[in-house]
Enzyme design. Structure first.
Site, PDB file in Angstrom:
ATOM      1  N   HIS A  42       0.829  -1.220   0.000  1.00 49.08           N
ATOM      2  CA  HIS A  42       0.000   0.000   0.000  1.00 49.08           C
ATOM      3  C   HIS A  42       0.853   1.256   0.000  1.00 49.08           C
ATOM      4  CE1 HIS A  42      -2.616   3.219   1.471  1.00 49.08           C
ATOM      5  NE2 HIS A  42      -3.627   2.500   1.020  1.00 49.08           N
ATOM      6  N   ASP A  43       1.819   1.309   0.920  1.00 49.82           N
ATOM      7  CA  ASP A  43       2.654   2.509   1.018  1.00 49.82           C
ATOM      8  C   ASP A  43       3.998   2.308   0.319  1.00 49.82           C
ATOM      9  OD1 ASP A  43       0.603   3.571   2.472  1.00 49.82           O
ATOM     10  OD2 ASP A  43       1.653   3.575   4.406  1.00 49.82           O
ATOM     11  N   THR A  44       4.131   1.182  -0.374  1.00 48.15           N
ATOM     12  CA  THR A  44       5.401   0.869  -1.035  1.00 48.15           C
ATOM     13  C   THR A  44       5.106   0.533  -2.494  1.00 48.15           C
ATOM     14  OG1 THR A  44       5.177  -1.346  -0.086  1.00 48.15           O
ATOM     15  CG2 THR A  44       6.665   0.188   1.041  1.00 48.15           C
TER      16      THR A  44
END
Ligand SMILES: *[C@@H]1O[C@H](CO)[C@@H](O)[C@H](O)[C@H]1NC(C)=O
Ligand SMILES: *[C@@H]1O[C@H](CO)[C@@H](O)[C@H](O)[C@H]1NC(C)=O
Length: 298
Positions: free
Chosen positions: A201-203
């Site tokens: 998600h954040d990567t």
């Protein structure tokens, strides 16, 4: 920092009945051996926001595909994330159209009701959830980065779960997966949510693929994990909102015959197939929702 976060969440979710946070020692382990028609354990692992083609091109996800059956026509339900997770547990998005926290009336059933009625053990393993049954969001205390998010937890918004301490105690920190595994006490149904780094998600899908292989590879030869186990690795939704929402999904584990490794299945599946497959396997009946008529994996 921790207390401030908790207070902010308590304010944001005012009106829900839970204490924030719950006692970290509250947790429970349940295992069972109820034979199924085609498998005896079902494990789903959800990664985040990646288009099919991008996931299929990732080297680690390719390796995972080589260990099982790639589902080439598996469609998520909607956008954004949260309604997909909710739907995977209850057969409907139940009116959720965003990632905002909300609750679902206690009269609404989930797969947990059907599993418990047949004595089939279950748990969720949520990476970096600060305590079992925690109902807020949680940031990494050192870096402030998103870590555990409620919107990626399929069961927590159902009041039939979040008002029942014995059920909340089975919604656990991912660290307890390792101890349950070591004790040969994994449940027969489990949902695994990696943290916001590891799920991509954040990567990126590169991180999600690397984490998935590092997690799954040792398990595929661990007898405490295997024993007619079916694993579904999938994504909640595609990144693109104009695509068909076809998500890259693989079935693996020792319930999948070796002769099927590296093959594909083009049947039309959705996240509701997770429910229909489990219901069919243990003769659970159904929720009367999107699970009815959803194609079963096998
Ligand atoms: C939850 O998991 C994190 C690591 O993912 C760990 O640092 C933390 O101690 C765990 N908390 C509990 C209550 O098990
Ligand atoms: C997510 O978990 C990994 C361990 O698998 C850890 O290294 C990472 O720091 C965690 N992410 C955050 C934002 O804390």
């Amino acid at each position: 920092m921790y207390l401030q976060t908790v207070t902010a969440i308590a304010v944001a979710l005012a009106g829900t009945a839970n204490a924030y946070p719950r006692d970290p020692s509250l947790t429970s382990r349940a295992s069972s051996i109820v034979k199924g028609k085609t498998f005896d354990r079902f494990v789903s692992i959800w990664l985040e926001n990646t288009d099919y083609s991008k996931a299929a091109a990732d080297p680690n996800l390719k390796w995972i595909a080589s260990q099982g059956i790639t589902l080439t026509n598996y469609r998520a339900i909607t956008h954004p994330s949260q309604p997909n997770y909710i739907a995977s547990a209850g057969g409907s998005t139940h009116g959720f159209t965003s990632d905002n926290a909300g609750t679902i009336d206690a009269s609404v059933q989930t797969i947990v009701d059907l599993l418990e009625a047949k004595g089939i053990s279950w748990a969720e393993y949520e990476q970096d959830m600060p305590s079992s049954g925690y109902t807020g969001n949680y940031n990494n205390p050192k870096t402030g980065a998103n870590d555990y998010v409620r919107k990626h937890n399929p069961l927590i918004s159902y009041d039939s779960i979040n008002t029942d301490p014995s059920r909340l105690d089975k919604i656990k920190n991912f660290t307890l997966f390792e101890s349950d595994l070591a004790a040969n006490a994994l449940p027969q149904w489990m949902f695994i949510t990696p943290n916001m780094t590891n799920d991509g998600h954040d990567t990126s899908v590169t991180t999600a693929g690397a984490w998935s292989k590092s997690f799954l590879q040792p398990l595929l030869s661990n007898s405490n994990f295997l024993g007619n186990t079916l694993v579904l690795l999938t994504f909640d939704e595609t990144e693109s909102y104009i695509s068909n929402n076809d998500v890259f999904s693989v079935l693996l584990g020792d319930a999948v015959p070796t002769s099927s490794h590296g093959t594909t299945d083009g049947t039309e599946y959705t996240h509701y197939s997770m429910l229909s497959t489990v219901e069919n396997n243990w003769d659970l009946g159904n929720l009367g929702q999107g699970d009815v008529g959803a194609a079963i994996f096998f």
